[in-house]
Design a protein around this motif. Structure first.
Motif, PDB file in Angstrom:
ATOM      1  N   ARG A  36       0.848  -1.193   0.000  1.00 34.15           N
ATOM      2  CA  ARG A  36       0.000   0.000   0.000  1.00 34.15           C
ATOM      3  C   ARG A  36       0.879   1.236   0.000  1.00 34.15           C
ATOM      4  NH1 ARG A  36      -0.313   2.563   4.910  1.00 34.15           N
ATOM      5  NH2 ARG A  36       0.321   1.371   6.767  1.00 34.15           N
ATOM      6  N   LYS A  37       0.296   2.351  -0.405  1.00 34.30           N
ATOM      7  CA  LYS A  37       1.050   3.594  -0.455  1.00 34.30           C
ATOM      8  C   LYS A  37       0.490   4.590   0.554  1.00 34.30           C
ATOM      9  CE  LYS A  37       2.731   3.220  -5.194  1.00 34.30           C
ATOM     10  NZ  LYS A  37       2.844   3.885  -6.528  1.00 34.30           N
ATOM     11  N   GLY A  38       1.404   5.227   1.261  1.00 35.67           N
ATOM     12  CA  GLY A  38       1.014   6.236   2.228  1.00 35.67           C
ATOM     13  C   GLY A  38       1.167   7.620   1.657  1.00 35.67           C
ATOM     14  N   GLU A  39       1.452   8.571   2.552  1.00 39.63           N
ATOM     15  CA  GLU A  39       1.614   9.948   2.121  1.00 39.63           C
ATOM     16  C   GLU A  39       2.816  10.080   1.180  1.00 39.63           C
ATOM     17  OE1 GLU A  39       2.029  12.142   5.693  1.00 39.63           O
ATOM     18  OE2 GLU A  39      -0.020  11.720   6.395  1.00 39.63           O
ATOM     19  N   ASN A  40       2.671  10.936   0.226  1.00 43.78           N
ATOM     20  CA  ASN A  40       3.740  11.214  -0.746  1.00 43.78           C
ATOM     21  C   ASN A  40       4.135   9.973  -1.540  1.00 43.78           C
ATOM     22  OD1 ASN A  40       3.853  13.885   0.190  1.00 43.78           O
ATOM     23  ND2 ASN A  40       5.298  13.316   1.803  1.00 43.78           N
ATOM     24  N   GLY A  41       3.224   9.009  -1.614  1.00 46.30           N
ATOM     25  CA  GLY A  41       3.500   7.820  -2.404  1.00 46.30           C
ATOM     26  C   GLY A  41       4.453   6.841  -1.765  1.00 46.30           C
ATOM     27  N   GLN A  42       4.731   7.005  -0.489  1.00 43.83           N
ATOM     28  CA  GLN A  42       5.652   6.094   0.196  1.00 43.83           C
ATOM     29  C   GLN A  42       5.059   4.680   0.238  1.00 43.83           C
ATOM     30  OE1 GLN A  42       6.751   7.361   4.095  1.00 43.83           O
ATOM     31  NE2 GLN A  42       8.050   5.588   4.513  1.00 43.83           N
ATOM     32  N   VAL A  43       5.881   3.681  -0.076  1.00 42.06           N
ATOM     33  CA  VAL A  43       5.422   2.291  -0.154  1.00 42.06           C
ATOM     34  C   VAL A  43       5.568   1.609   1.202  1.00 42.06           C
ATOM     35  CG1 VAL A  43       5.818   0.037  -1.227  1.00 42.06           C
ATOM     36  CG2 VAL A  43       6.012   2.144  -2.593  1.00 42.06           C
ATOM     37  N   TYR A  44       4.518   0.890   1.583  1.00 39.51           N
ATOM     38  CA  TYR A  44       4.517   0.080   2.800  1.00 39.51           C
ATOM     39  C   TYR A  44       4.164  -1.359   2.419  1.00 39.51           C
ATOM     40  CZ  TYR A  44       4.362   4.307   5.741  1.00 39.51           C
ATOM     41  OH  TYR A  44       4.648   5.507   6.365  1.00 39.51           O
ATOM     42  N   TYR A  45       4.901  -2.311   2.971  1.00 37.75           N
ATOM     43  CA  TYR A  45       4.506  -3.715   2.880  1.00 37.75           C
ATOM     44  C   TYR A  45       3.717  -4.055   4.146  1.00 37.75           C
ATOM     45  CZ  TYR A  45       7.910  -4.566  -0.906  1.00 37.75           C
ATOM     46  OH  TYR A  45       8.615  -4.546  -2.096  1.00 37.75           O
ATOM     47  N   VAL A  46       2.575  -4.694   3.947  1.00 39.55           N
ATOM     48  CA  VAL A  46       1.703  -5.048   5.078  1.00 39.55           C
ATOM     49  C   VAL A  46       1.542  -6.567   5.096  1.00 39.55           C
ATOM     50  CG1 VAL A  46      -0.568  -4.793   6.118  1.00 39.55           C
ATOM     51  CG2 VAL A  46       0.489  -2.849   4.956  1.00 39.55           C
ATOM     52  N   SER A  85       4.010  -3.993   9.516  1.00 37.68           N
ATOM     53  CA  SER A  85       4.063  -2.957   8.488  1.00 37.68           C
ATOM     54  C   SER A  85       5.516  -2.553   8.312  1.00 37.68           C
ATOM     55  CB  SER A  85       3.215  -1.750   8.906  1.00 37.68           C
ATOM     56  OG  SER A  85       3.205  -0.771   7.884  1.00 37.68           O
ATOM     57  N   VAL A  86       6.014  -2.581   7.057  1.00 36.84           N
ATOM     58  CA  VAL A  86       7.429  -2.331   6.777  1.00 36.84           C
ATOM     59  C   VAL A  86       7.537  -1.249   5.712  1.00 36.84           C
ATOM     60  CG1 VAL A  86       9.614  -3.383   6.088  1.00 36.84           C
ATOM     61  CG2 VAL A  86       7.895  -4.772   7.251  1.00 36.84           C
ATOM     62  N   THR A  87       8.493  -0.344   5.917  1.00 37.89           N
ATOM     63  CA  THR A  87       8.727   0.695   4.920  1.00 37.89           C
ATOM     64  C   THR A  87      10.173   1.158   4.994  1.00 37.89           C
ATOM     65  OG1 THR A  87       7.863   2.771   3.992  1.00 37.89           O
ATOM     66  CG2 THR A  87       8.149   2.671   6.390  1.00 37.89           C
ATOM     67  N   CYS A  88      10.622   1.888   3.977  1.00 34.46           N
ATOM     68  CA  CYS A  88      11.953   2.478   3.951  1.00 34.46           C
ATOM     69  C   CYS A  88      11.851   3.998   3.884  1.00 34.46           C
ATOM     70  CB  CYS A  88      12.739   1.991   2.726  1.00 34.46           C
ATOM     71  SG  CYS A  88      13.473   0.359   2.942  1.00 34.46           S
ATOM     72  N   ALA A  89      12.652   4.642   4.717  1.00 33.35           N
ATOM     73  CA  ALA A  89      12.733   6.103   4.722  1.00 33.35           C
ATOM     74  C   ALA A  89      14.000   6.488   5.465  1.00 33.35           C
ATOM     75  CB  ALA A  89      11.512   6.721   5.392  1.00 33.35           C
TER      76      ALA A  89
END
Length: 250
Positions: A187-197, A210-214
Motif C-alpha cells: 500500500r502507499k502512504g503519504e507522498n507515495g511512500q510504499v509500505y509492505y503489510v 508494516s514495513v517501509t523504507c525512509a
C-alpha cells in the motif's frame, strides 16, 4: 190404608246434569319488552382499559430506558501518540540538551491507554534493532514494537523482506512456522511512500507487520497477540497497526 210406595218411586233416577267447568285462567299480561343494548365485541376495550394499558406501556418503556446502560465511553479505546527516534545504540538515551522526541522523531504510532513501555537495552537495540516496545500489562504477550535497520534505500521483494526480518526475531520465526496463513500486500502512504503489510494467522497467535523504507533505514512495526486476545481486541489492534508511519524526509 197403608200407602205402598212404588219401588220405582224410590229408585227413580234423578237426572243430574254434570257440567264440567274449566277453570278460567286470569288473563296473562305479556312480558314487558326491554330494549336490547348492543353488546360490544369481546376485543373492544373500554376507555378506562385503554388508558390503563397506555399508562402501563409508557411506564415499562420509561423503566427500560432508565435501567438500560448507555454505551460507556470507557468501552471505547483511547490512544497516546508515540514519537520514535530510531537512534543508534551509540546514541541510545536521547540526543541530550533540550531535544524532544517529537522534534527528532523519525516515526510515530499510537499506543492504547494503559499499556506500558518496556525499556529496550542497548544490547537489544544493537543486535536486532529494536527501538521501542509497549505491552498490555494484563496480558504481556499482547504487544507492539518497532525495529529498524540502517543502510536500506528501498524495499526488497515482499517475501525476502519478511524472511530477513525473521532472522533476527525468534518470535517471528515461530509465528511463521506455525502459521495457518501468511498474507502480504503493498500500500502507499503519504507522498507515495510504499509500505509492505503482512498478516500472519497462527494456531496460537496473530501478527500484523508494516514495513517501509525512509531516511536510508528500514522500519518494521509489529503488533502481536495470542489468539484469544486477538479475537477480543482485533479492532483495537488493527487500529494500532494502521497508525504507524514515518515522519520527516523520505
Amino acid at each position: 190404608m197403608a200407602t205402598i210406595f212404588s219401588p220405582s218411586a224410590l229408585f227413580s233416577s234423578t237426572t243430574t246434569t254434570t257440567t264440567t267447568t274449566t277453570p278460567t285462567k286470569p288473563p296473562q299480561t305479556p312480558p314487558s319488552t326491554k330494549p336490547h343494548l348492543p353488546i360490544p365485541p369481546s376485543d373492544s376495550k373500554s376507555p378506562l382499559t385503554t388508558t390503563l394499558t397506555t399508562t402501563l406501556t409508557a411506564t415499562i418503556l420509561a423503566t427500560t430506558i432508565l435501567t438500560s446502560s448507555p454505551p460507556s465511553l470507557a468501552d471505547t479505546p483511547t490512544y497516546q501518540l508515540y514519537y520514535g527516534t530510531a537512534a543508534s545504540a551509540a546514541n541510545y538515551g536521547g540526543y541530550g540538551g533540550n531535544s524532544s522526541k517529537k522534534d527528532s522523531a523519525e516515526y510515530i504510532y499510537e499506543v492504547p491507554d494503559g499499556w506500558k513501555e518496556r525499556l529496550v537495552s542497548k544490547v537489544e537495540k544493537g543486535t536486532n534493532g529494536t527501538d521501542s516496545e509497549f505491552y498490555n500489562p494484563k496480558k504481556k504477550s499482547e504487544r507492539e514494537y518497532l525495529t529498524f535497520l540502517a543502510g536500506f534505500r528501498q524495499l526488497a521483494p515482499k517475501d525476502a523482506v519478511l524472511n530477513n526480518l525473521a532472522l533476527s526475531d525468534v518470535y517471528l520465526q515461530d509465528l511463521i512456522a506455525s502459521a495457518d496463513s501468511v498474507t502480504s500486500e503493498e500500500r502507499k502512504g503519504e507522498n507515495g511512500q510504499v509500505y509492505y503489510v503482512y498478516e500472519i494467522d497462527g494456531v496460537g497467535a496473530h501478527g500484523l507487520i508494516s514495513v517501509t523504507c525512509a531516511n536510508n533505514k528500514l522500519y518494521a512495526h509489529f503488533v502481536n497477540a495470542p489468539t484469544p486476545e486477538w479475537n477480543k481486541d482485533k479492532d483495537m489492534l488493527r487500529h494500532v497497526h494502521e497508525s504507524f508511519k514515518t515522519v520527516g524526509s523520505f
